[in-house]
Design a protein around this motif. Sequence first.
Motif, PDB file in Angstrom:
ATOM      1  N   PHE A   1     -10.847   8.975  -6.331  1.00 32.63           N
ATOM      2  CA  PHE A   1     -10.062   7.976  -5.615  1.00 32.63           C
ATOM      3  C   PHE A   1      -8.592   8.339  -5.725  1.00 32.63           C
ATOM      4  O   PHE A   1      -8.184   9.102  -6.612  1.00 32.63           O
ATOM      5  CB  PHE A   1     -10.308   6.564  -6.156  1.00 32.63           C
ATOM      6  CG  PHE A   1      -9.719   6.326  -7.525  1.00 32.63           C
ATOM      7  CD1 PHE A   1      -8.418   5.846  -7.670  1.00 32.63           C
ATOM      8  CD2 PHE A   1     -10.461   6.579  -8.666  1.00 32.63           C
ATOM      9  CE1 PHE A   1      -7.867   5.641  -8.930  1.00 32.63           C
ATOM     10  CE2 PHE A   1      -9.917   6.373  -9.931  1.00 32.63           C
ATOM     11  CZ  PHE A   1      -8.618   5.901 -10.062  1.00 32.63           C
ATOM     12  N   GLN A   2      -7.799   7.783  -4.836  1.00 29.56           N
ATOM     13  CA  GLN A   2      -6.370   8.081  -4.807  1.00 29.56           C
ATOM     14  C   GLN A   2      -5.621   6.873  -4.269  1.00 29.56           C
ATOM     15  O   GLN A   2      -6.047   6.258  -3.289  1.00 29.56           O
ATOM     16  CB  GLN A   2      -6.121   9.296  -3.920  1.00 29.56           C
ATOM     17  CG  GLN A   2      -4.703   9.826  -3.916  1.00 29.56           C
ATOM     18  CD  GLN A   2      -4.641  11.189  -3.271  1.00 29.56           C
ATOM     19  OE1 GLN A   2      -4.814  12.212  -3.916  1.00 29.56           O
ATOM     20  NE2 GLN A   2      -4.402  11.207  -1.975  1.00 29.56           N
ATOM     21  N   ILE A   3      -4.539   6.514  -4.924  1.00 28.65           N
ATOM     22  CA  ILE A   3      -3.686   5.412  -4.475  1.00 28.65           C
ATOM     23  C   ILE A   3      -2.304   5.982  -4.181  1.00 28.65           C
ATOM     24  O   ILE A   3      -1.702   6.646  -5.031  1.00 28.65           O
ATOM     25  CB  ILE A   3      -3.588   4.312  -5.544  1.00 28.65           C
ATOM     26  CG1 ILE A   3      -4.984   3.736  -5.838  1.00 28.65           C
ATOM     27  CG2 ILE A   3      -2.643   3.197  -5.084  1.00 28.65           C
ATOM     28  CD1 ILE A   3      -5.006   2.767  -7.004  1.00 28.65           C
ATOM     29  N   THR A   4      -1.814   5.747  -2.984  1.00 24.46           N
ATOM     30  CA  THR A   4      -0.523   6.265  -2.564  1.00 24.46           C
ATOM     31  C   THR A   4       0.374   5.104  -2.167  1.00 24.46           C
ATOM     32  O   THR A   4      -0.003   4.286  -1.320  1.00 24.46           O
ATOM     33  CB  THR A   4      -0.673   7.220  -1.372  1.00 24.46           C
ATOM     34  OG1 THR A   4      -1.581   8.273  -1.726  1.00 24.46           O
ATOM     35  CG2 THR A   4       0.664   7.815  -0.966  1.00 24.46           C
ATOM     36  N   TYR A   5       1.538   5.036  -2.793  1.00 25.26           N
ATOM     37  CA  TYR A   5       2.480   3.945  -2.503  1.00 25.26           C
ATOM     38  C   TYR A   5       3.754   4.504  -1.891  1.00 25.26           C
ATOM     39  O   TYR A   5       4.404   5.384  -2.465  1.00 25.26           O
ATOM     40  CB  TYR A   5       2.834   3.177  -3.776  1.00 25.26           C
ATOM     41  CG  TYR A   5       3.767   2.018  -3.534  1.00 25.26           C
ATOM     42  CD1 TYR A   5       3.292   0.808  -3.050  1.00 25.26           C
ATOM     43  CD2 TYR A   5       5.144   2.143  -3.764  1.00 25.26           C
ATOM     44  CE1 TYR A   5       4.144  -0.259  -2.809  1.00 25.26           C
ATOM     45  CE2 TYR A   5       6.007   1.083  -3.534  1.00 25.26           C
ATOM     46  CZ  TYR A   5       5.496  -0.108  -3.055  1.00 25.26           C
ATOM     47  OH  TYR A   5       6.349  -1.164  -2.803  1.00 25.26           O
TER      48      TYR A   5
ATOM     49  N   LYS B   1      -0.201  -2.326   4.416  1.00 24.46           N
ATOM     50  CA  LYS B   1       1.260  -2.270   4.355  1.00 24.46           C
ATOM     51  C   LYS B   1       1.708  -0.913   3.809  1.00 24.46           C
ATOM     52  O   LYS B   1       1.444   0.109   4.403  1.00 24.46           O
ATOM     53  CB  LYS B   1       1.788  -3.442   3.549  1.00 24.46           C
ATOM     54  CG  LYS B   1       1.480  -4.800   4.176  1.00 24.46           C
ATOM     55  CD  LYS B   1       2.044  -5.950   3.366  1.00 24.46           C
ATOM     56  CE  LYS B   1       1.720  -7.279   4.030  1.00 24.46           C
ATOM     57  NZ  LYS B   1       2.215  -8.447   3.246  1.00 24.46           N
ATOM     58  N   ASN B   2       2.346  -0.886   2.635  1.00 23.63           N
ATOM     59  CA  ASN B   2       2.890   0.367   2.115  1.00 23.63           C
ATOM     60  C   ASN B   2       1.926   1.136   1.225  1.00 23.63           C
ATOM     61  O   ASN B   2       2.314   2.142   0.629  1.00 23.63           O
ATOM     62  CB  ASN B   2       4.158   0.073   1.299  1.00 23.63           C
ATOM     63  CG  ASN B   2       5.334  -0.310   2.163  1.00 23.63           C
ATOM     64  OD1 ASN B   2       5.172  -0.868   3.227  1.00 23.63           O
ATOM     65  ND2 ASN B   2       6.536  -0.014   1.700  1.00 23.63           N
ATOM     66  N   VAL B   3       0.696   0.692   1.109  1.00 27.12           N
ATOM     67  CA  VAL B   3      -0.243   1.302   0.169  1.00 27.12           C
ATOM     68  C   VAL B   3      -1.456   1.862   0.905  1.00 27.12           C
ATOM     69  O   VAL B   3      -2.007   1.207   1.803  1.00 27.12           O
ATOM     70  CB  VAL B   3      -0.711   0.285  -0.892  1.00 27.12           C
ATOM     71  CG1 VAL B   3      -1.556   0.987  -1.952  1.00 27.12           C
ATOM     72  CG2 VAL B   3       0.470  -0.410  -1.537  1.00 27.12           C
ATOM     73  N   GLN B   4      -1.853   3.071   0.520  1.00 28.98           N
ATOM     74  CA  GLN B   4      -3.106   3.657   1.012  1.00 28.98           C
ATOM     75  C   GLN B   4      -4.076   3.788  -0.158  1.00 28.98           C
ATOM     76  O   GLN B   4      -3.726   4.339  -1.214  1.00 28.98           O
ATOM     77  CB  GLN B   4      -2.889   5.040   1.638  1.00 28.98           C
ATOM     78  CG  GLN B   4      -2.316   5.019   3.045  1.00 28.98           C
ATOM     79  CD  GLN B   4      -0.812   5.066   3.024  1.00 28.98           C
ATOM     80  OE1 GLN B   4      -0.205   5.602   2.099  1.00 28.98           O
ATOM     81  NE2 GLN B   4      -0.182   4.503   4.046  1.00 28.98           N
TER      82      GLN B   4
END
Length: 373
Positions: free
Chosen positions: A362-366, A324-327
């Motif tokens: 690691f990387q979290i993109t919202y 959905k909106n998260v990578q």
Amino acid sequence: MKKMLMGASALAMVGGASYAGGLDRSGQGINIIFEEGTVAQFGYSYVDPSVTGTFAGTNSGDVGEAYGLPQLSFKTAFTETLDFALIYDRPFGAHVNYDSGYRLSIDPVNPGTPNNLTAEAEAQALTAILRQKLNNGFSVYGGLRIQNVDTSVNVPAVAGYNVQSDSPTDFGYLLGASWEKPEIAARVSLTYNSKIKHSLQATETNSLGTNVTSPVGIATPQSVNLDFQTGVAPNTLVFGTVRWVNWSDFDYTPPVYLGATGGSLVSYDDDVITYTLGVGHRFNESFSGAIQLGYEQSEGNLVSNLGPTDGFWSLGVGGTYTNKNVQYSAGVRYIDIGDAVTNVGGNPGGTFNGNSGWAAGFQITYHFDKNPA
């Protein structure tokens, strides 16, 4: 194609965290400014170099201490043509620790006292950027960077010398321009980062009873980043970076150290250019991956004992899962660290060869907007 671009994002982050020349760490990337809508991003890289050498019949031990690099970013659109981003990173640093039996770890005043040649330095920066979109895919951007610096260096061989500094906060800026063609995921951006001058309050001590606090000027170097990417086939992207850093102008020379040795505590002979080139591919709507090569030329000159490396090459792989909106992105990189000979009083000192390291991140993109493109 937009989701596939995120597949290279963790690799770009881990690539910046390679064992680069001078004191380079994050690579000062600003790619979040090109994201669409409102985006928040958190990343963390962990770098573990293995660097060993010998000097005058003594072994250095593994001098390359592991370190972590957090990064936090936020981007939003003020209008259809004006974007804003805020980025926290740690662009420069040093982390070395020699064995107590190494020749330069021995204090001639107190030779029986265990000690270590060490260096810890870290710059933290907060960067605010505005980007104005123009016609035909062009844009210009600029921003203000706030940065502070901590240093602590211990050189026992110079009469038990130690220097520690405070954390001054000073300002610099960046300027850049870009061109984009979204239909083929093409983008080229050129960014200039100014040097940032600091006046450190440095406290120098040694085994002879010296204890002096004085202002010492340093400047983290100016740099230029050229970033590029383009689609080359359906769901396939080529991307890369060329980064130039003006390390030849960097010098850190506290007065007590200068008086004792006649030279700089830390300086570099050459500027550094780092190259990266990668390929990303989107396998389906949820998953994309990338592979990336990195290279930095060995200059062949004597190097600082506080950074006994000279160039590198690296290979990294990474991937992104989209929900959905998260990578969710992650990457890992192997680094072959270039052989080096250190500078001891203007003469060849320690020999360091056959070294390597690895980095992971690691990387979290919202995306706050619904249904990101």
